[in-house]
Design an enzyme around this catalytic site. Structure first.
Site, PDB file in Angstrom:
ATOM      1  N   GLU A 119      32.501  38.823  29.986  1.00 40.81           N
ATOM      2  CA  GLU A 119      32.949  39.012  31.307  1.00 40.81           C
ATOM      3  C   GLU A 119      33.376  37.768  31.888  1.00 40.81           C
ATOM      4  O   GLU A 119      34.575  37.728  32.619  1.00 40.81           O
ATOM      5  CB  GLU A 119      31.402  39.435  32.314  1.00 40.81           C
ATOM      6  CG  GLU A 119      30.933  40.835  31.843  1.00 40.81           C
ATOM      7  CD  GLU A 119      29.807  40.782  30.908  1.00 40.81           C
ATOM      8  OE1 GLU A 119      30.007  39.987  29.882  1.00 40.81           O
ATOM      9  OE2 GLU A 119      28.720  41.196  31.252  1.00 40.81           O
TER      10      GLU A 119
ATOM     11  N   CYS B 155      25.058  40.569  32.956  1.00 43.36           N
ATOM     12  CA  CYS B 155      23.465  39.618  33.324  1.00 43.36           C
ATOM     13  C   CYS B 155      23.842  38.982  34.527  1.00 43.36           C
ATOM     14  O   CYS B 155      24.897  38.942  35.262  1.00 43.36           O
ATOM     15  CB  CYS B 155      23.305  38.504  32.193  1.00 43.36           C
ATOM     16  SG  CYS B 155      24.536  37.220  32.219  1.00 43.36           S
TER      17      CYS B 155
ATOM     18  N   HIS C 150      30.327  34.676  27.531  1.00 39.71           N
ATOM     19  CA  HIS C 150      30.227  36.185  27.653  1.00 39.71           C
ATOM     20  C   HIS C 150      31.615  37.140  27.721  1.00 39.71           C
ATOM     21  O   HIS C 150      32.433  36.167  28.524  1.00 39.71           O
ATOM     22  CB  HIS C 150      29.219  36.735  28.967  1.00 39.71           C
ATOM     23  CG  HIS C 150      27.940  36.293  28.422  1.00 39.71           C
ATOM     24  ND1 HIS C 150      26.625  36.624  29.063  1.00 39.71           N
ATOM     25  CD2 HIS C 150      27.316  35.276  27.446  1.00 39.71           C
ATOM     26  CE1 HIS C 150      25.666  36.297  28.818  1.00 39.71           C
ATOM     27  NE2 HIS C 150      26.062  35.231  27.747  1.00 39.71           N
TER      28      HIS C 150
ATOM     29  N   CYS D 108      26.901  36.807  34.644  1.00 41.03           N
ATOM     30  CA  CYS D 108      27.968  37.346  34.653  1.00 41.03           C
ATOM     31  C   CYS D 108      28.378  38.190  36.188  1.00 41.03           C
ATOM     32  O   CYS D 108      29.437  38.417  36.683  1.00 41.03           O
ATOM     33  CB  CYS D 108      28.209  38.301  33.484  1.00 41.03           C
ATOM     34  SG  CYS D 108      28.647  37.319  32.178  1.00 41.03           S
TER      35      CYS D 108
END
Length: 151
Positions: free
Chosen positions: A55, A83, A53, A86
């Site tokens: 992040e 999410c 991801h 993250c």
């Protein structure tokens, strides 16, 4: 650098991710003085990595740039509400602030579906700023998914 300026960089990362066929989410980590430490866009498809991801990638790069895993005093700026993975990574990295654009009602963990970062049982709780350039952040996602729907 202001939150708005940092979000512009994150939006550029999201756009580049979309161009690569990735879900368009971008993230930037700012150092304590507002300097850019890292930037990343989603890279799950190309990397065949479920943890890639934006992040997580930006946090990893910022830690490498600082030479330590603690990102105290830093700000994570991301186009979409993080999410659970993250949000947890941001807490574990000890970021001071999380700034995000669009709310993720289906998987957000910074206030919408869950609120991982403000759980009083944790030993670190970053400040949260939501809604920075939210319309632009939401639009890039909406456009990306609209072009991929089977009609």
């Amino acid at each position: 650098m202001t939150d708005d300026e940092a979000m512009a960089l994150a939006l550029a990362e999201a756009s580049a991710a979309a161009d690569r066929g990735e879900v368009p989410v971008g993230a930037v980590v700012l150092g304590p003085g507002g300097e850019v430490l890292s930037a990343a866009g989603n890279d799950r498809e190309a990397g065949a990595d479920p943890t890639a991801h934006a992040e997580v990638l930006a946090l990893r790069r910022a830690a490498a740039a600082r030479g330590r895993w603690r990102l105290d005093g830093c700000t994570l700026v991301v186009t979409l509400e993080p999410c659970t993975m993250c949000a947890g990574a941001a807490v574990l990295a000890r970021v001071a602030r999380i700034v995000y654009g669009a709310v993720d009602e289906k998987g957000g963990a910074v206030g919408s579906l869950w609120d991982v970062v403000r759980d009083r049982r944790l030993n670190h709780r970053p400040e949260v700023v939501m809604g920075v350039r939210a319309a632009e952040s939401a639009e890039i996602l909406k456009t990306f998914f609209a072009t991929r729907r089977i009609r």
